[in-house]
Design an enzyme around this catalytic site. Structure first.
Site, mmCIF file in Angstrom:
data_model
loop_
_atom_site.group_PDB
_atom_site.id
_atom_site.type_symbol
_atom_site.label_atom_id
_atom_site.label_comp_id
_atom_site.label_asym_id
_atom_site.label_seq_id
_atom_site.Cartn_x
_atom_site.Cartn_y
_atom_site.Cartn_z
ATOM 1 N N ASP A 31 -0.808 -38.734 38.371
ATOM 2 C CA ASP A 31 -1.156 -39.641 37.267
ATOM 3 C C ASP A 31 -0.721 -39.061 35.918
ATOM 4 O OD1 ASP A 31 -2.224 -41.958 36.205
ATOM 5 O OD2 ASP A 31 -4.238 -41.112 35.980
ATOM 6 N N GLY A 32 -0.434 -39.956 34.978
ATOM 7 C CA GLY A 32 -0.141 -39.530 33.612
ATOM 8 C C GLY A 32 1.292 -39.758 33.154
ATOM 9 N N ASN A 33 2.087 -40.438 33.980
ATOM 10 C CA ASN A 33 3.488 -40.673 33.601
ATOM 11 C C ASN A 33 3.624 -41.487 32.315
ATOM 12 O OD1 ASN A 33 4.092 -39.465 35.999
ATOM 13 N ND2 ASN A 33 4.759 -41.333 37.050
ATOM 14 N N ARG A 35 1.452 -42.042 29.834
ATOM 15 C CA ARG A 35 1.002 -41.336 28.621
ATOM 16 C C ARG A 35 1.984 -40.244 28.225
ATOM 17 N NH1 ARG A 35 -4.478 -39.775 30.907
ATOM 18 N NH2 ARG A 35 -3.556 -40.686 32.787
ATOM 19 N N HIS A 48 7.882 -42.362 34.485
ATOM 20 C CA HIS A 48 8.005 -42.468 35.949
ATOM 21 C C HIS A 48 9.276 -41.761 36.409
ATOM 22 C CE1 HIS A 48 4.614 -45.059 35.921
ATOM 23 N NE2 HIS A 48 5.223 -46.134 35.473
ATOM 24 N N SER A 76 -0.371 -47.652 44.003
ATOM 25 C CA SER A 76 -1.616 -48.129 44.619
ATOM 26 C C SER A 76 -1.571 -49.639 44.835
ATOM 27 C CB SER A 76 -2.815 -47.772 43.734
ATOM 28 O OG SER A 76 -2.918 -48.668 42.653
ATOM 29 N N GLU A 78 -3.492 -51.589 43.691
ATOM 30 C CA GLU A 78 -3.871 -52.218 42.411
ATOM 31 C C GLU A 78 -2.735 -52.172 41.380
ATOM 32 O OE1 GLU A 78 -5.939 -49.943 44.031
ATOM 33 O OE2 GLU A 78 -7.081 -51.615 44.854
ATOM 34 N N ARG A 82 0.244 -54.377 37.183
ATOM 35 C CA ARG A 82 0.916 -53.897 35.956
ATOM 36 C C ARG A 82 2.000 -54.887 35.529
ATOM 37 N NH1 ARG A 82 1.207 -47.364 35.957
ATOM 38 N NH2 ARG A 82 -1.007 -47.093 36.379
ATOM 39 N N LEU A 142 7.155 -29.588 57.273
ATOM 40 C CA LEU A 142 6.167 -30.211 56.384
ATOM 41 C C LEU A 142 6.163 -31.711 56.643
ATOM 42 C CD1 LEU A 142 4.405 -30.205 53.666
ATOM 43 C CD2 LEU A 142 6.558 -30.654 52.489
ATOM 44 N N ARG A 199 -5.747 -34.169 41.218
ATOM 45 C CA ARG A 199 -5.392 -35.306 40.368
ATOM 46 C C ARG A 199 -4.914 -34.774 39.032
ATOM 47 N NH1 ARG A 199 -7.582 -41.292 39.650
ATOM 48 N NH2 ARG A 199 -6.173 -41.915 37.982
ATOM 49 N N ILE A 206 -11.135 -41.267 41.919
ATOM 50 C CA ILE A 206 -10.330 -41.316 43.143
ATOM 51 C C ILE A 206 -9.352 -42.498 43.114
ATOM 52 C CG2 ILE A 206 -10.469 -41.420 45.698
ATOM 53 C CD1 ILE A 206 -11.809 -38.913 44.714
#
Ligand code: IPE
Ligand code: IPE
Ligand code: MG
Length: 260
Positions: A31-33, A35, A48, A76, A78, A82, A142, A199, A206
């Site tokens: 998170d935070g791209n 801002r 992004h 997400s 949600e 956007r 991985l 996060r 969450i």
């Protein structure tokens, strides 16, 4: 127990610190791209694009640190709400990254999996996802899960539907449903239990990520915005994880003296 190695101050013997196990499965809410970009006077989508390099750093670190599974929250359920322009840049970016990274991941022994409801994506993108998953499916170093159009509630409802289907066809009885049988239908079923959830971006929530899987995960929040995330920040989170006492409902004494 995973803890700080004890300090052998009163002996002359050299005591090797106990090897620290480290997390097997780490998930990150990237998170935070937006801002990050806005702070630089740029549009949100610039953030992004910059965040892709942090994804590479996270994968690099996970391979070096012998983490078995890395689950990244990319989009997400949600996030469709956007602005259309932002959503379409995110989809385009997903496409571009699959084109440019799939072969490299394969060469590095990474198994790629996308978790989430991909049926909402463009069919060409879905085809690309399936191809990359098939190409990398035997890789062992991985497992990289990309959570796209993912929601923790969706994941639980989806598992419930599969279980209900088994009951409806008579393959399973209601009394056979328990946490273990249910877990086998969750999107991360074949992976180790989630150990650590990170996060970035300063929020302490969450946001409908791995709700079922978070039951006993250790949580690590940092103000670092995702495009500034790097291997050092990842290391800080792992170091913090390594000194926590995970009690899983037991007392601290029980962990120190098994059988007490
Ligand atoms: C996370 O960064 C990326 C996605 C949700 C796709 P944001 O875009 O949420 O950035 P902020 O939180 O608005 O800064
Ligand atoms: C969570 O970030 C989703 C991803 C990182 C993909 P959001 O930015 O969507 O979360 P909220 O809206 O701040 O809770
Ligand atoms: Mg955000």
């Amino acid at each position: 127990m995973i803890g700080k190695p004890s300090n052998a101050a009163n002996t002359t013997q050299t005591v090797e610190p106990a090897p620290v196990a480290g997390p097997n499965h780490v998930a990150i809410i990237m998170d935070g791209n937006g801002r990050w970009a806005q702070k630089k006077g740029k549009i949100r989508t610039f953030g992004h694009k910059a965040g892709v390099e942090s994804v590479r750093a996270a994968v690099r670190f996970a391979r070096k640190a012998n983490i078995q599974s890395l689950t990244l929250f990319a989009f997400s359920s949600e996030n469709w709400k956007r602005p259309e322009e932002e959503v379409s840049v995110l989809m385009e970016l997903f496409n571009l990254v699959l084109n440019s990274e799939a072969k490299r991941l394969h060469k590095n022994g990474v198994r790629l999996k996308v978790i989430g409801d991909v049926s909402a994506f463009d069919s060409k993108l879905v085809e690309k996802i399936r191809k990359a998953e098939a190409m990398t499916e035997n890789n062992q170093d991985l497992v990289l899960n990309i959570a796209a159009n993912y929601g923790g509630r969706w994941d639980i409802v989806n598992a419930a539907k599969v279980v209900a289907q088994h009951v409806a066809t008579g393959e399973m009885r209601v009394d056979d449903i328990n946490e273990d049988t249910f877990s086998t239908h969750i999107s991360t079923a074949k992976l180790p239990e989630l150990d650590l959830l990170i996060r970035t971006g300063g929020e302490h929530r969450i946001s409908n990520f791995l709700l079922w899987q978070c039951a006993y995960a250790e949580l690590f929040f940092t103000d670092v915005l995702w495009p500034d995330f790097n291997e050092e920040v990842f290391q800080l989170a792992v170091d913090d994880f390594n000194v926590r006492q995970r009690r899983f409902g037991l007392t601290g004494e029980q962990l120190l003296t098994p059988g007490s």
